[in-house]
Design an enzyme around this catalytic site. Structure first.
Site, PDB file in Angstrom:
ATOM      1  N   ARG A  91       0.814  -1.215   0.000  1.00  0.00           N
ATOM      2  CA  ARG A  91       0.000   0.000   0.000  1.00  0.00           C
ATOM      3  C   ARG A  91       0.848   1.267   0.000  1.00  0.00           C
ATOM      4  O   ARG A  91       0.387   2.323  -0.413  1.00  0.00           O
ATOM      5  CB  ARG A  91      -1.010  -0.041   1.156  1.00  0.00           C
ATOM      6  CG  ARG A  91      -2.144  -1.043   0.881  1.00  0.00           C
ATOM      7  CD  ARG A  91      -3.202  -1.034   1.962  1.00  0.00           C
ATOM      8  NE  ARG A  91      -2.708  -1.604   3.198  1.00  0.00           N
ATOM      9  CZ  ARG A  91      -2.846  -2.879   3.563  1.00  0.00           C
ATOM     10  NH1 ARG A  91      -3.477  -3.731   2.760  1.00  0.00           N
ATOM     11  NH2 ARG A  91      -2.357  -3.301   4.707  1.00  0.00           N
TER      12      ARG A  91
ATOM     13  N   GLU B 165       3.559 -10.239  15.375  1.00  0.00           N
ATOM     14  CA  GLU B 165       2.913 -10.758  16.583  1.00  0.00           C
ATOM     15  C   GLU B 165       3.312 -12.220  16.793  1.00  0.00           C
ATOM     16  O   GLU B 165       3.657 -12.652  17.883  1.00  0.00           O
ATOM     17  CB  GLU B 165       1.403 -10.628  16.449  1.00  0.00           C
ATOM     18  CG  GLU B 165       0.669 -10.896  17.752  1.00  0.00           C
ATOM     19  CD  GLU B 165      -0.842 -10.785  17.599  1.00  0.00           C
ATOM     20  OE1 GLU B 165      -1.533 -10.962  18.601  1.00  0.00           O
ATOM     21  OE2 GLU B 165      -1.316 -10.523  16.467  1.00  0.00           O
TER      22      GLU B 165
END
Lengths: 191, 236
Positions: free
Chosen positions: A72, A109
């Protein structure tokens, strides 16, 4: 909520930009309110405002490199680079760039990932701006900063469309600058 | 029209010469056309965008669709300049909202392309952008996605074409434009690449044959244009 930056506080363009961003709940997993900028790209005026605000900020900062984080960051970075006369450097996931690369790992994570940049894209003395659509933990952006600094460039600032003030603090305490236009929307903000 | 551009040839030659060839990527025998070096040349990058903008401005194009990921680099600047929206066409599971999907074949296996539901409306006029057209499979999938929702695909626009891979034929009668045409040598086998086999679709009689060609193939950095080298690449 809008980033209360100098000169931009109350800027009606920020409202249009924020309202053009769609919130998708529970993507990519339960509990995450995903900030979808594809609806911003569908709104030509809002998209143009986004680029204009960045260009106005960076055109006089002597920036020679705009580095965009896949994928993006590719949607915002090149337009800024073109407007300020800088080169555009894509920072990519592993094994996408065809030439010789340098690589920087960062923590997710669960597990790790890495970001790559072509050798020779950036030179010592280059002044760089790093672009992505959104900053969450800052892990990706710090990896990007490392890639550029390892190549001898000076990272002037990291810029995103969306961010949180608390992350800006984290950057500042590391001696880095973070700039963003709007904060994440909540579902109830959307009609 | 490309042939009307007074500076057309000059800009195209410079664009072509800014593209780097990486041999044997992603696999032996493939000569990868690397546009990242074009992006490092602000003048060449600006010229690339200008050529597309000059062609599509005033053509009532309301949609620029860009194919992940290198189409995301060229599409948005063009969209902004011509007043169109930008629509990313993505690999599976990237777009967060409701999508429609189109499967397409690769050399080995298949892949899927997705577009957000509601991004485009029936009746809109679109161009599709990518950095390079090889076999045309990816562009074909993008065309199908847009046409399924009633969009008129006016043209596919790429920086580079590899004409010997016959991607143009695969687009049927839909026009293709590209700023830089890398001429392979007719009849040269492209090592490592399966011969392109088509279902027999040919270009229709109304097809536009507008091509912008650079006059010499992009050669390896280390040597001058080697007229004997085979050119080939896979667009991702």
């Amino acid at each position: 909520m809008f980033a209360a930056e100098n000169g931009l506080k109350g800027d009606p363009r920020l409202k249009a930009i924020s309202e053009a961003i769609r919130v998708i709940p529970n993507f990519p997993k339960p509990g995450i309110m995903f900030q979808d900028i594809t609806t911003l790209l569908l709104d030509h005026n809002a998209f143009k405002h986004t680029i204009d605000i960045f260009v106005d900020r960076y055109r006089d900062m002597d920036i020679s490199v705009v580095a965009g984080v896949e994928a993006r960051g590719f949607m915002f970075g090149p337009s800024i680079a073109l407007a300020i006369g800088a080169k555009f450097v894509p920072l990519r996931k592993p094994r996408k760039l065809p030439g010789e690369v340098i690589s920087e790992s960062y923590v997710l994570e669960y597990g790790t990932d890495s970001l790559e940049m072509h050798v020779g894209a950036v030179r010592p003395g280059d002044r760089a701006l790093i672009i992505d659509d959104l900053v969450a933990t800052g892990g990706t952006l710090f990896a990007a900063i490392n890639l550029l600094e390892r190549s001898g460039a000076e990272v002037t600032e990291c810029a995103c469309v969306i961010g949180l003030p608390i992350v800006k603090e984290r950057f500042r305490s590391n001696g880095k600058r973070l700039y963003f236009l709007v904060e994440p929307r909540q579902l109830e903000d959307c009609c | 029209m490309a042939s009307d551009l007074p500076q057309g040839d000059d800009r195209i030659a410079k664009i072509a010469s800014s593209i780097r060839v990486i041999p044997n990527f992603p696999k032996p025998g493939v000569m990868f056309q690397d546009i990242t070096t074009l992006l490092l040349d602000p003048r060449a990058f600006r010229d690339t965008i200008d050529l597309f903008v000059e062609r599509y401005k005033g053509q009532d194009i309301s949609v620029v669709a860009g194919i992940e990921a290198r189409g995301f680099i060229f599409g948005p600047p063009v969209a902004l300049a011509i007043g169109a929206k930008f629509v990313p066409m993505r690999k599976p599971n990237k777009l967060p909202g409701e999508v429609i999907s189109e499967e397409y074949t690769l050399e080995y296996g298949a892949d899927v392309m997705e577009m957000h539901v509601g991004a485009v409306q029936a009746g809109e006029r679109a161009i599709i952008m990518d950095d390079l057209i090889a076999t045309g499979g990816t562009l074909c999938a993008a065309i199908k996605l847009l046409e399924r929702v009633g969009v008129h695909v006016v043209e596919c626009a790429c920086v580079i074409e590899l004409p010997e891979l016959k991607g143009r034929d695969r687009l049927g009668d839909r026009p293709l434009d590209r700023t830089s045409c890398l001429e392979g040598i007719p009849g040269t086998a492209i090592e490592g690449f399966e011969p392109y086999v088509d279902g027999g679709r040919k270009r229709g009689p109304g097809a536009i044959d507008e091509v912008w060609c650079s006059t010499s193939p992009v050669s390896l950095e280390s040597g001058q244009g080697d007229q004997g080298s085979a050119l080939g690449a896979f667009g991702f």
